[in-house]
Write a protein that holds these residues in place. Structure first.
Motif, mmCIF file in Angstrom:
data_model
loop_
_atom_site.group_PDB
_atom_site.id
_atom_site.type_symbol
_atom_site.label_atom_id
_atom_site.label_comp_id
_atom_site.label_asym_id
_atom_site.label_seq_id
_atom_site.Cartn_x
_atom_site.Cartn_y
_atom_site.Cartn_z
ATOM 1 N N MET A 1 0.844 -1.205 0.000
ATOM 2 C CA MET A 1 0.000 0.000 0.000
ATOM 3 C C MET A 1 0.878 1.253 0.000
ATOM 4 N N LYS A 2 0.318 2.309 -0.546
ATOM 5 C CA LYS A 2 0.883 3.636 -0.317
ATOM 6 C C LYS A 2 0.038 4.275 0.786
ATOM 7 N N ILE A 3 0.712 4.709 1.843
ATOM 8 C CA ILE A 3 0.004 5.275 2.992
ATOM 9 C C ILE A 3 0.414 6.730 3.180
ATOM 10 N N ALA A 4 -0.544 7.625 3.245
ATOM 11 C CA ALA A 4 -0.235 9.026 3.545
ATOM 12 C C ALA A 4 -0.567 9.308 5.009
ATOM 13 N N VAL A 5 0.396 9.806 5.735
ATOM 14 C CA VAL A 5 0.170 10.195 7.132
ATOM 15 C C VAL A 5 0.170 11.718 7.183
ATOM 16 N N ILE A 6 -0.959 12.285 7.642
ATOM 17 C CA ILE A 6 -1.103 13.746 7.662
ATOM 18 C C ILE A 6 -0.875 14.234 9.086
ATOM 19 N N GLY A 7 0.182 14.984 9.292
ATOM 20 C CA GLY A 7 0.488 15.493 10.627
ATOM 21 C C GLY A 7 1.517 14.606 11.302
ATOM 22 N N LEU A 8 2.737 15.104 11.438
ATOM 23 C CA LEU A 8 3.827 14.278 11.966
ATOM 24 C C LEU A 8 4.174 14.663 13.402
ATOM 25 N N GLY A 9 3.171 14.616 14.286
ATOM 26 C CA GLY A 9 3.424 14.812 15.720
ATOM 27 C C GLY A 9 3.798 13.478 16.334
ATOM 28 N N ILE A 10 3.546 13.353 17.626
ATOM 29 C CA ILE A 10 3.886 12.087 18.283
ATOM 30 C C ILE A 10 3.115 10.911 17.671
ATOM 31 N N ILE A 11 1.833 11.116 17.368
ATOM 32 C CA ILE A 11 1.017 10.013 16.840
ATOM 33 C C ILE A 11 1.367 9.746 15.372
ATOM 34 N N GLY A 12 1.348 10.794 14.562
ATOM 35 C CA GLY A 12 1.677 10.617 13.142
ATOM 36 C C GLY A 12 3.093 10.082 12.961
ATOM 37 N N ILE B 1 -4.058 8.489 6.861
ATOM 38 C CA ILE B 1 -4.254 8.544 8.319
ATOM 39 C C ILE B 1 -4.117 9.996 8.764
ATOM 40 N N LEU B 2 -5.214 10.543 9.264
ATOM 41 C CA LEU B 2 -5.219 11.944 9.707
ATOM 42 C C LEU B 2 -4.766 12.011 11.160
ATOM 43 N N CYS B 3 -3.620 12.614 11.400
ATOM 44 C CA CYS B 3 -3.105 12.737 12.772
ATOM 45 C C CYS B 3 -3.053 14.203 13.164
ATOM 46 N N LEU B 4 -4.210 14.855 13.057
ATOM 47 C CA LEU B 4 -4.343 16.278 13.367
ATOM 48 C C LEU B 4 -5.324 16.434 14.526
ATOM 49 N N TYR B 5 -5.417 17.646 15.066
ATOM 50 C CA TYR B 5 -6.428 17.922 16.081
ATOM 51 C C TYR B 5 -7.807 17.673 15.448
ATOM 52 N N PRO B 6 -8.834 17.401 16.269
ATOM 53 C CA PRO B 6 -10.142 17.021 15.721
ATOM 54 C C PRO B 6 -10.682 17.974 14.640
ATOM 55 N N GLN B 7 -10.856 19.236 14.983
ATOM 56 C CA GLN B 7 -11.451 20.154 14.010
ATOM 57 C C GLN B 7 -10.552 20.289 12.782
ATOM 58 N N ALA B 8 -9.243 20.204 12.993
ATOM 59 C CA ALA B 8 -8.294 20.323 11.875
ATOM 60 C C ALA B 8 -8.438 19.156 10.894
ATOM 61 N N CYS B 9 -8.838 17.976 11.386
ATOM 62 C CA CYS B 9 -9.071 16.831 10.493
ATOM 63 C C CYS B 9 -10.210 17.145 9.531
ATOM 64 N N VAL B 10 -11.294 17.665 10.103
ATOM 65 C CA VAL B 10 -12.470 17.991 9.290
ATOM 66 C C VAL B 10 -12.116 19.091 8.283
ATOM 67 N N ASP B 11 -11.413 20.111 8.749
ATOM 68 C CA ASP B 11 -11.022 21.214 7.859
ATOM 69 C C ASP B 11 -10.119 20.716 6.731
ATOM 70 N N TYR B 12 -9.177 19.832 7.085
ATOM 71 C CA TYR B 12 -8.226 19.339 6.083
ATOM 72 C C TYR B 12 -8.948 18.595 4.968
ATOM 73 N N ILE B 13 -9.894 17.730 5.352
ATOM 74 C CA ILE B 13 -10.608 16.937 4.336
ATOM 75 C C ILE B 13 -11.580 17.816 3.545
ATOM 76 N N THR B 14 -12.182 18.776 4.214
ATOM 77 C CA THR B 14 -13.058 19.715 3.509
ATOM 78 C C THR B 14 -12.279 20.406 2.387
ATOM 79 N N GLU B 15 -11.053 20.805 2.691
ATOM 80 C CA GLU B 15 -10.231 21.519 1.705
ATOM 81 C C GLU B 15 -9.594 20.606 0.660
ATOM 82 N N ASN B 16 -9.213 19.382 1.081
ATOM 83 C CA ASN B 16 -8.390 18.545 0.204
ATOM 84 C C ASN B 16 -9.055 17.249 -0.244
#
Lengths: 276, 276
Positions: A1-12, A62-77
């Motif tokens: 698989m090709k996996i995209a991880v969005i947000g490279l904090g501790i979880i990402g 895999i979205l590793c962003l704050y909750p509202q930021a996940c929704v915003d990111y997908i809305t935009e992208n």
């Protein structure tokens, strides 16, 4: 698989490292700060620094962003995501994100499966991410209407990178349980270290101080969002806790040894029953 | 030295094992249940099973009994203790035992130096005692009028069996600090596991549940005595905690993100300042 991880904090960051340590999947890392993405590339945690266009290549996002930021990111992208790709998140609350991401999945033609990796640390950021963070941890899946095959695929993926158990849930149950298992201990830890005694604890403390206070080293911005989006279940659990503490205080104030022993014994019994 | 350890539970047993692991001292074990004393002898944790008469040979006597039982034991057996021998205890509260043991030391001619080894486990009894239990732990000494030489001797002894730091205190300060560092986390743990959510936590929990709930597996009889003998400082700390939790609840209920972040940030700052 090709996996995209969005947000490279501790979880990402830990997702990327665990994927590279356990599997042959190709990892695309997407992060607001390019320096962190470069570090992840240098570490071999990701194979490529991605951008909006990279989303079209990913089989799993895999979205590793704050909750509202996940929704915003997908809305935009969302329009850039491949049809039929699986999108999951890592949010610690589910009612506030799942319905919106589910609606976006229908609009953009991807498959949304909610998830919550039950692991973390009292520190944050890519620098403290680790390939072993999820080793043996619980992985909660909130299918949110996704087809069984996609849910099974996400489950298999989670096991492949080291998660120890999979729990299927729905956003309501998830949020109610998380209020108790995770949010309450964080509130308690903060309330606990605000005692004027705390700065003087050294030399007088041992394991029980260390354990209760550990997660007080909190990311105030992230956890405020998590608490406020889970107000009702959390306040309910806090009320239950204060009630239980109050019964113990009463027994202590009244010098009622029998009642105090009985209350403590109840706690002991719960732990015994759970084999902990 | 000849050392008599009275009471071979987790603390007494660990003292015996640590003394044999680290030093050449001769250890006399005295215990109500003979089976446990025989096990300790078989394990090499003690050199001899002792009785009242053995007290006359001991240079150091360590009382590892419940608080009131320490006072009762010395009241009954103090006359058998060698003049000038050092007697210490291991009680988790000090105002309730130190003045009485100090008075008994004058009556019987031994030297009393109070102490509290800051170590334990969520399990009890000789079976879970370990030579390493005190490794790196804090050892609190309440001199209670003992001569400097005896205090120094106890301090040297504590270091010799693995304690990491020595804290000199008085019964009042000890009890106030212990209410916060040790008793409060035990109350919290019990109150926490009494939530109806607790039995269902598996699959939804991780480190923060584990840490806050750990010490709920409590010895109800022992801790009831410790809490009731430390009523005032403990109830004070519980009130401080409930106040702090209440401020957080208010901010959550009012959806006041700014105030909530500020309160959590205070917790974060305390831990940062302490380097934890």
């Amino acid at each position: 698989m090709k996996i995209a991880v969005i947000g490279l904090g501790i979880i990402g960051g830990s997702y990327c490292k665990a994927i590279k340590a356990h599997t042959d999947h190709y990892v695309i890392g997407i992060n607001r700060s390019v320096d962190t993405a470069r570090q992840a590339l240098a570490d071999g945690a990701i194979d490529e620094i991605g951008c909006r266009e990279s989303l079209g290549e990913a089989d799993l996002i895999i979205l590793c962003l704050y909750p509202q930021a996940c929704v915003d990111y997908i809305t935009e992208n969302g329009a850039a995501i491949k049809k039929g790709a699986i999108v999951t998140d890592a949010c610690g609350i589910k009612r506030a994100v799942c319905p919106q991401l589910q609606a976006l999945s229908k609009a953009f033609g991807f498959v949304y499966v909610g998830s919550h990796p039950m692991a973390g640390k009292e520190k944050n950021g890519y620098a403290v991410s680790e390939a072993t963070l999820f080793e043996g941890a619980s992985f909660i899946i909130t299918p949110c209407g996704a087809d069984e095959q996609s849910v099974a695929k996400l489950e298999e993926f989670a096991r492949s990178i080291g998660f120890g158990s999979i729990t299927l849930s729905d956003p309501e149950e998830h949020d109610r349980m998380i209020a108790y298992t995770s949010q309450l201990p964080h509130i308690l830890a903060c309330a606990y270290v605000l005692s004027p005694c705390c700065p003087h604890h050294k030399g007088f403390s041992a394991g029980s101080y260390r354990d209760v206070s550990r997660v007080a080293n909190i990311n105030a911005k992230l956890w405020s969002e998590l608490f406020l989006e889970n107000q009702t279940p959390l306040v309910h659990e806090l009320d239950v806790l204060i009630d239980n503490i109050s019964h113990l205080i009463e027994a202590i104030e009244e010098g009622d040894r029998e009642r105090l022993e009985a209350l403590l014994e109840q706690g002991h019994q719960v732990k015994q029953m759970l084999g902990e």
